[in-house]
Design an enzyme around this catalytic site. Structure first.
Site, PDB file in Angstrom:
ATOM      1  N   ASP A   8       0.883  -1.163   0.000  1.00 61.23           N
ATOM      2  CA  ASP A   8       0.000   0.000   0.000  1.00 61.23           C
ATOM      3  C   ASP A   8       0.925   1.218   0.000  1.00 61.23           C
ATOM      4  O   ASP A   8       2.137   1.090   0.188  1.00 61.23           O
ATOM      5  CB  ASP A   8      -0.888  -0.042   1.260  1.00 61.23           C
ATOM      6  CG  ASP A   8      -1.860   1.131   1.322  1.00 61.23           C
ATOM      7  OD1 ASP A   8      -2.266   1.624   0.256  1.00 61.23           O
ATOM      8  OD2 ASP A   8      -2.187   1.562   2.439  1.00 61.23           O
ATOM      9  N   ASP A  10      -0.144   5.051   1.214  1.00 57.55           N
ATOM     10  CA  ASP A  10      -0.372   5.923   2.364  1.00 57.55           C
ATOM     11  C   ASP A  10      -0.260   5.145   3.672  1.00 57.55           C
ATOM     12  O   ASP A  10      -0.837   4.066   3.811  1.00 57.55           O
ATOM     13  CB  ASP A  10      -1.776   6.558   2.288  1.00 57.55           C
ATOM     14  CG  ASP A  10      -1.883   7.565   1.155  1.00 57.55           C
ATOM     15  OD1 ASP A  10      -0.844   8.066   0.693  1.00 57.55           O
ATOM     16  OD2 ASP A  10      -3.020   7.850   0.720  1.00 57.55           O
ATOM     17  N   ASP A 169      -1.782  -1.302   5.659  1.00 57.40           N
ATOM     18  CA  ASP A 169      -2.200  -0.777   6.966  1.00 57.40           C
ATOM     19  C   ASP A 169      -3.708  -0.590   7.095  1.00 57.40           C
ATOM     20  O   ASP A 169      -4.242  -0.631   8.197  1.00 57.40           O
ATOM     21  CB  ASP A 169      -1.523   0.578   7.226  1.00 57.40           C
ATOM     22  CG  ASP A 169      -2.096   1.648   6.299  1.00 57.40           C
ATOM     23  OD1 ASP A 169      -2.990   2.398   6.730  1.00 57.40           O
ATOM     24  OD2 ASP A 169      -1.690   1.706   5.129  1.00 57.40           O
TER      25      ASP A 169
END
EC number: 3.1.3.74
Length: 231
Positions: A8, A10, A169
């Protein structure tokens, strides 16, 4: 046969949210209340479209946005991790699946000279035209659909992966992680939504095939990858 590393962006590669970081370019570094209130759950892409229009109307130039983006901090240990992957490109393929703005990702990777770490088709960011029927993902992106498509396309070109390591996350990383197979590894960032959700699923005895290894620094991920390539 390589290991596929899926990132991922961000709060995984960078230690913030690129879409909210860009608000620093707005007058007084904040958005008007009516614009902030216009966000509807599951329609983030449309909301960010309005944010960019507002920034443009306010005379914010591209070079200002670029300066803001490349000032974003990397997550602890992530620079070391990306350098480790670069040195071991014969063992790993590396992609980003993110609903972050693809231009932002390009700016950050170019400014930090990490573009070459990721595969030639780069990051699989998906614009509004991506359609899917997954009920648990936001309208604009189901990361699992993108991952399955990528692995399928690679297979057609004769590239087969020994395992997938998924490093993320957020809540929108849950879907692809639950589809990982027995040999794969989910690596959620400690203290973030993905880890909390996987913990809850484990408590509820919901089925999941992959191993789960949490991390708080990219250096911990390096240690785990070193262990995998020695196997």
């Amino acid at each position: 046969m390589k290991i596929l590393l899926v990132f991922d962006f961000d709060n995984t590669i960078i230690d913030d949210n690129s879409d909210t970081w860009i608000v620093q370019c707005a007058p007084e570094k904040k958005l008007p209340l009516e614009l902030k209130d216009s966000y509807k759950k599951g329609f983030w892409t449309e909301f960010m479209g309005r944010v960019f229009k507002y920034l443009g109307d306010e005379g914010v130039r591209e070079d200002e946005m670029k300066r803001a983006m490349i000032s974003m901090p990397f997550t602890p240990g992530m620079v070391e991790l990306l350098n480790f992957i670069r040195k071991n490109k014969n063992k790993f393929d590396c992609i980003i699946i993110s609903d972050s703005n693809s231009v932002f990702i390009d700016w950050v990777l170019e400014a930090t000279n990490f573009h070459d770490v990721f595969d030639s088709n780069g990051h699989l960011t998906v614009e509004k035209h991506h359609t899917h029927s997954c009920t648990r993902c936001p309208q604009n992106l189901c990361k699992n659909v993108v991952l399955v498509e990528f692995v399928g396309e690679q297979l057609q070109q004769g590239v087969n992966y020994t395992r997938i390591v998924y490093i993320g996350d957020g809540g929108n990383d849950v879907c692809p992680v639950t589809f990982l197979k027995k040999n794969d590894i989910a690596m959620p960032r400690k203290g973030y939504a993905l880890q909390k959700t996987l913990y809850r699923m484990c408590q509820n005895l919901e089925p999941m095939q992959s191993s789960v290894v949490s991390w708080s620094s990219g250096v911990e991920i390096i240690s785990y990858l070193q262990f995998l390539i020695k196997e």
